[in-house]
Design a protein around this motif. Structure first.
Motif, PDB file in Angstrom:
ATOM      1  N   LEU A  41      46.573  41.139  35.732  1.00 28.89           N
ATOM      2  CA  LEU A  41      47.777  41.866  36.129  1.00 28.89           C
ATOM      3  C   LEU A  41      47.475  43.353  36.128  1.00 28.89           C
ATOM      4  CD1 LEU A  41      50.873  42.069  36.657  1.00 28.89           C
ATOM      5  CD2 LEU A  41      51.163  42.103  34.160  1.00 28.89           C
ATOM      6  N   CYS A  42      47.892  44.013  37.186  1.00 23.62           N
ATOM      7  CA  CYS A  42      47.670  45.446  37.322  1.00 23.62           C
ATOM      8  C   CYS A  42      49.020  46.120  37.580  1.00 23.62           C
ATOM      9  CB  CYS A  42      46.705  45.706  38.476  1.00 23.62           C
ATOM     10  SG  CYS A  42      46.505  47.438  38.912  1.00 23.62           S
ATOM     11  N   VAL A  43      49.406  47.041  36.703  1.00 26.17           N
ATOM     12  CA  VAL A  43      50.680  47.750  36.832  1.00 26.17           C
ATOM     13  C   VAL A  43      50.388  49.245  36.932  1.00 26.17           C
ATOM     14  CG1 VAL A  43      52.931  48.221  35.820  1.00 26.17           C
ATOM     15  CG2 VAL A  43      51.851  45.980  35.479  1.00 26.17           C
ATOM     16  N   MET A  44      50.685  49.832  38.072  1.00 26.17           N
ATOM     17  CA  MET A  44      50.449  51.255  38.311  1.00 26.17           C
ATOM     18  C   MET A  44      48.997  51.631  37.988  1.00 26.17           C
ATOM     19  SD  MET A  44      53.986  52.886  36.797  1.00 26.17           S
ATOM     20  CE  MET A  44      53.582  54.538  37.399  1.00 26.17           C
ATOM     21  N   GLY A  45      48.089  50.806  38.445  1.00 29.00           N
ATOM     22  CA  GLY A  45      46.668  51.051  38.217  1.00 29.00           C
ATOM     23  C   GLY A  45      45.838  50.387  39.298  1.00 29.00           C
ATOM     24  N   GLY A  46      44.579  50.149  39.016  1.00 29.86           N
ATOM     25  CA  GLY A  46      43.712  49.551  40.014  1.00 29.86           C
ATOM     26  C   GLY A  46      42.649  48.660  39.407  1.00 29.86           C
ATOM     27  N   VAL A  47      42.373  47.547  40.086  1.00 28.79           N
ATOM     28  CA  VAL A  47      41.293  46.640  39.725  1.00 28.79           C
ATOM     29  C   VAL A  47      40.437  46.454  40.972  1.00 28.79           C
ATOM     30  CG1 VAL A  47      40.644  44.320  38.985  1.00 28.79           C
ATOM     31  CG2 VAL A  47      42.667  45.423  38.003  1.00 28.79           C
ATOM     32  N   GLU A  48      39.141  46.683  40.837  1.00 33.56           N
ATOM     33  CA  GLU A  48      38.242  46.553  41.980  1.00 33.56           C
ATOM     34  C   GLU A  48      37.050  45.675  41.614  1.00 33.56           C
ATOM     35  OE1 GLU A  48      35.467  49.247  45.025  1.00 33.56           O
ATOM     36  OE2 GLU A  48      36.462  50.172  43.309  1.00 33.56           O
ATOM     37  N   VAL A  49      36.769  44.700  42.474  1.00 34.26           N
ATOM     38  CA  VAL A  49      35.600  43.839  42.325  1.00 34.26           C
ATOM     39  C   VAL A  49      34.664  44.157  43.485  1.00 34.26           C
ATOM     40  CG1 VAL A  49      34.738  41.483  42.120  1.00 34.26           C
ATOM     41  CG2 VAL A  49      37.035  42.043  41.297  1.00 34.26           C
ATOM     42  N   SER A  50      33.484  44.703  43.176  1.00 28.16           N
ATOM     43  CA  SER A  50      32.549  45.084  44.228  1.00 28.16           C
ATOM     44  C   SER A  50      31.234  44.338  44.079  1.00 28.16           C
ATOM     45  CB  SER A  50      32.297  46.591  44.209  1.00 28.16           C
ATOM     46  OG  SER A  50      31.729  46.999  42.978  1.00 28.16           O
ATOM     47  N   ILE A  51      30.501  44.214  45.186  1.00 25.30           N
ATOM     48  CA  ILE A  51      29.236  43.488  45.226  1.00 25.30           C
ATOM     49  C   ILE A  51      28.116  44.479  45.504  1.00 25.30           C
ATOM     50  CG2 ILE A  51      27.944  41.639  46.351  1.00 25.30           C
ATOM     51  CD1 ILE A  51      30.727  40.529  47.236  1.00 25.30           C
ATOM     52  N   ARG A  52      27.196  44.612  44.540  1.00 20.26           N
ATOM     53  CA  ARG A  52      26.087  45.550  44.716  1.00 20.26           C
ATOM     54  C   ARG A  52      24.816  44.984  44.093  1.00 20.26           C
ATOM     55  NH1 ARG A  52      29.472  50.035  42.647  1.00 20.26           N
ATOM     56  NH2 ARG A  52      27.807  50.625  41.200  1.00 20.26           N
ATOM     57  N   LEU A  53      23.688  45.377  44.630  1.00 20.65           N
ATOM     58  CA  LEU A  53      22.401  45.013  44.056  1.00 20.65           C
ATOM     59  C   LEU A  53      22.161  45.824  42.782  1.00 20.65           C
ATOM     60  CD1 LEU A  53      20.266  44.994  47.318  1.00 20.65           C
ATOM     61  CD2 LEU A  53      20.885  42.978  45.971  1.00 20.65           C
ATOM     62  N   PRO A  54      21.302  45.351  41.884  1.00 23.70           N
ATOM     63  CA  PRO A  54      20.987  46.124  40.680  1.00 23.70           C
ATOM     64  C   PRO A  54      20.491  47.520  41.033  1.00 23.70           C
ATOM     65  CG  PRO A  54      20.149  43.901  40.459  1.00 23.70           C
ATOM     66  CD  PRO A  54      20.637  44.029  41.872  1.00 23.70           C
TER      67      PRO A  54
END
Length: 229
Positions: free
Chosen positions: A190-203
């Protein structure tokens, strides 16, 4: 044209090797793109070999072939279980209140991870994490803060979150591993007045480099579909 087509398997092996060297920080983004472009223009095996002659001597797709002359599939970006289930804690809690919490490198996540951010930031980097077989859960709660989750290409990820006056972002562009025992990440929250980001990157890859890599990969895919590889 015939010569370029005949080099097809070797050319792809060279490109695969360059991708792995790039993932291991042996090449900059600019040098990686230059060499891949040169691999596409190469007209002999010797030209392809020169693109790798100054690279570290490690086991790479371009240096390995099976009895049929085809390169084996690389494990790059396809995580396998790294630790036995007995070494994994059942629960782990990370709380950031007016501050920051970060997990990165070779760490062992719990089976159930709780990330709480209250006017703070939490960063969970799973690119080098030692994951057990099967499912690992991440429960996220953030209010007036942010949670960043970074995963490597090839790791199966499923996210379901609720955002109220905020955002819950996940770019889903990876295939699910059919192996039932392969590591898998399930994200909820749950995100309230904020942000959640799932990103895909190499090491070791920065957001900018990841964006350029995805753009370059799409370009290569279009070339292959047009028969240019």
């Amino acid at each position: 044209v015939y010569k370029r087509q005949a080099l097809g398997p070797t050319r792809q092996n060279t490109i695969d090797a360059l991708c792995e060297h790039f993932a291991n920080d042996a090449l900059s983004v600019e040098e990686f793109e230059r060499r891949v472009d040169a691999a596409h223009r190469a007209e002999s095996s010797g030209e392809l070999e020169k693109l790798l002659e100054d690279m570290p001597q490690v086991n790479l797709p371009a240096q390995q072939t099976n009895a049929m002359g085809a390169a084996p599939s690389t494990a790059l970006g396809k995580p396998t279980a790294s630790v036995p289930a007995s070494r994994v804690k059942e629960r782990g809690v990370m709380v950031a209140a007016l501050g920051g919490v970060e997990r990165k490198g070779r760490w062992i996540p719990a089976r159930q991870n709780y990330a709480v951010s209250v006017r703070g930031g939490v960063k969970l980097d799973f690119r080098e994490a030692l994951l057990p077989p099967g499912e690992t859960e991440v429960w996220v709660f953030t209010t007036m803060g942010g949670v960043e989750i970074i995963v490597p290409p090839g790791l199966g990820v499923e996210s379901n979150g609720i955002a109220i006056l905020g955002s819950f972002e996940h770019r889903e562009d990876i295939a699910v591993n059919p192996d039932p025992d392969a590591p898998f990440l399930r994200i909820k929250g749950l995100c309230v007045m904020g942000g959640v980001e799932v990103s895909i990157r190499l090491p070791g890859e920065t957001p900018r480099e990841a964006k350029r890599r995805r753009r370059f990969a799409k370009k290569e895919q279009r070339k292959r579909l047009k028969g240019g590889s």
